[in-house]
Scaffold this motif. Structure first.
Motif, PDB file in Angstrom:
ATOM      1  N   MET A  36       3.071   3.582   5.935  1.00 59.11           N
ATOM      2  CA  MET A  36       1.789   2.776   5.800  1.00 59.11           C
ATOM      3  C   MET A  36       0.508   3.697   5.523  1.00 59.11           C
ATOM      4  O   MET A  36      -0.196   3.131   4.765  1.00 59.11           O
ATOM      5  N   ARG A  51      -3.059  -6.273   0.059  1.00 61.93           N
ATOM      6  CA  ARG A  51      -1.704  -5.928  -0.684  1.00 61.93           C
ATOM      7  C   ARG A  51      -1.772  -4.900  -1.682  1.00 61.93           C
ATOM      8  O   ARG A  51      -2.472  -5.173  -2.808  1.00 61.93           O
ATOM      9  N   THR A  53       0.318  -1.677  -4.433  1.00 63.92           N
ATOM     10  CA  THR A  53       1.571  -1.183  -4.688  1.00 63.92           C
ATOM     11  C   THR A  53       1.448   0.205  -5.132  1.00 63.92           C
ATOM     12  O   THR A  53       0.269   0.450  -6.061  1.00 63.92           O
ATOM     13  N   LEU A  70       6.034   1.474  -3.611  1.00 60.72           N
ATOM     14  CA  LEU A  70       5.779   1.174  -2.158  1.00 60.72           C
ATOM     15  C   LEU A  70       4.804   0.034  -1.977  1.00 60.72           C
ATOM     16  O   LEU A  70       3.704   0.516  -2.643  1.00 60.72           O
ATOM     17  N   LYS A  71       5.028  -1.098  -1.552  1.00 60.84           N
ATOM     18  CA  LYS A  71       4.074  -2.092  -1.582  1.00 60.84           C
ATOM     19  C   LYS A  71       3.826  -2.304  -0.160  1.00 60.84           C
ATOM     20  O   LYS A  71       4.571  -2.622   0.842  1.00 60.84           O
ATOM     21  N   ARG A  72       2.713  -2.258   0.136  1.00 60.53           N
ATOM     22  CA  ARG A  72       2.011  -2.329   1.427  1.00 60.53           C
ATOM     23  C   ARG A  72       1.230  -3.576   1.801  1.00 60.53           C
ATOM     24  O   ARG A  72       0.294  -3.807   1.025  1.00 60.53           O
ATOM     25  N   HIS A  73       1.548  -4.179   2.806  1.00 60.55           N
ATOM     26  CA  HIS A  73       0.784  -5.755   3.277  1.00 60.55           C
ATOM     27  C   HIS A  73       0.071  -5.279   4.542  1.00 60.55           C
ATOM     28  O   HIS A  73       0.717  -4.858   5.823  1.00 60.55           O
ATOM     29  N   ALA A  95       6.025  -8.157   3.926  1.00 59.19           N
ATOM     30  CA  ALA A  95       7.142  -7.850   3.283  1.00 59.19           C
ATOM     31  C   ALA A  95       8.507  -8.230   3.206  1.00 59.19           C
ATOM     32  O   ALA A  95       9.329  -7.993   2.401  1.00 59.19           O
ATOM     33  N   ARG A 124       1.476  -5.872  10.095  1.00 60.54           N
ATOM     34  CA  ARG A 124       1.327  -5.160   8.867  1.00 60.54           C
ATOM     35  C   ARG A 124       2.738  -5.005   8.317  1.00 60.54           C
ATOM     36  O   ARG A 124       3.791  -4.884   9.301  1.00 60.54           O
ATOM     37  N   CYS A 126       5.508  -3.164   4.855  1.00 65.03           N
ATOM     38  CA  CYS A 126       5.776  -2.262   3.938  1.00 65.03           C
ATOM     39  C   CYS A 126       7.157  -2.460   3.209  1.00 65.03           C
ATOM     40  O   CYS A 126       8.134  -2.678   4.041  1.00 65.03           O
TER      41      CYS A 126
END
Length: 220
Positions: A36, A51, A53, A70-73, A95, A124, A126
Motif C-alpha cells: 500500500m 483508486r 494503478t 499494482l491497483k490500490r483501493h 480489490a 483498504r 490492493c
C-alpha cells in the motif's frame, strides 16, 4: 482451466501467488503496508483519488525483470456505498471482487491477468497482477487493420470476431458478466499472422458479477 497455490502472509492481510513469493520477498514486499505504501514505479491510471494503478518492475535474483501492475483501493467515501443500494445492487468496492473474478475466469478457461497478490486491511485493499506482455489492445489492432476488408483479408477479421464471441459465450455460460466488455479491455497476441494464437485476453475485471442463473438482460 488453471489453478494457483497461495501463501498467506502478514497475519492473513496478504495473500500471495506462490510462484511469485520469492520475488516479492526479495524486494521486501512481504506485508500489506509494504504494498500500500509502495512509492516506486509509475502511475498507469489515476481516475479516482481513492483508486490508483501503478506500473512497476521487479528484478529476480538472475537479473530478469518482470512488469507488474499494482491497483490500490483506499477507503471509499460513504456515497460509494449508498449509490448501489439505491439501485438495489450490491456495492462492488475494493480489490477482492477483481481478485475473485480473475480466479473464476481462469477456472472456466478464459485467458486473463495472472494474480500475484491480494492485500486487505481496515477498508483498504490492493491487487497486484503480472503484466500481459506481447499483446496489443483489440481496439488498436482494429485501427491498424482498417482497409483490409476491402483487400479481401476477411479471414483475419473472422478469427478476431470468433475469438471475442468465444470469450463472451464462455463467460456468460459460467454466469459471469463483465460490465466493461469493450475492445480496450480485450488483448490480442502479437505473433505473426500465421502463428497467432487467437485466444483473447480479458482485462479490468473490477466490476465483474457472477450469477447462478445469468439473465438475458446481463448477457445483452
Amino acid at each position: 482451466m488453471k489453478s494457483f497455490a497461495f501463501d498467506v502472509w502478514d497475519g492473513g492481510r496478504l495473500t500471495v501467488n506462490r510462484d511469485f513469493s520469492p520475488l516479492l520477498a526479495r524486494h521486501g514486499l512481504t506485508n500489506f503496508d509494504s504494498l500500500m505504501d509502495y512509492s516506486a514505479g509509475q502511475f498507469a491510471k489515476n481516475v479516482l483519488r481513492e483508486r490508483t494503478t501503478t506500473r512497476l518492475e521487479l528484478a529476480s535474483a538472475s537479473g530478469d525483470r518482470r512488469v507488474f501492475f499494482l491497483k490500490r483501493h483506499r477507503r471509499p467515501p460513504l456515497v460509494e456505498y449508498v449509490k448501489p443500494w439505491l439501485r438495489l445492487q450490491r456495492p462492488i468496492l475494493g480489490a477482492r471482487n477483481e481478485w475473485e473474478a480473475i480466479l473464476r475466469f481462469h477456472e472456466v478457461g478464459i485467458a486473463t491477468m495472472t494474480p500475484v497478490a491480494l492485500g486487505e486491511s481496515r477498508g483498504r485493499s490492493c491487487l497486484m497482477t503480472a503484466a500481459i506482455e506481447g499483446c496489443c489492445k483489440l481496439s488498436e489492432w482494429i485501427k491498424a487493420q482498417q482497409g483490409t476488408l476491402r483487400n479481401g483479408q476477411r479471414e483475419t477479421w473472422h478469427q478476431a470476431i470468433t475469438g471475442v464471441a468465444e470469450v463472451a459465450r464462455t463467460m456468460h455460460a459460467a454466469g459471469l458478466h463483465h460490465q466493461d466488455f469493450y475492445l480496450t479491455h480485450l488483448m490480442l497476441p502479437l505473433e505473426g499472422a500465421d502463428e497467432r494464437s487467437w485466444q483473447i485476453r480479458v482485462l479490468d475485471l473490477g466490476r465483474v458479477r457472477w450469477h447462478r442463473l445469468l439473465s438475458s438482460r446481463w448477457v445483452v
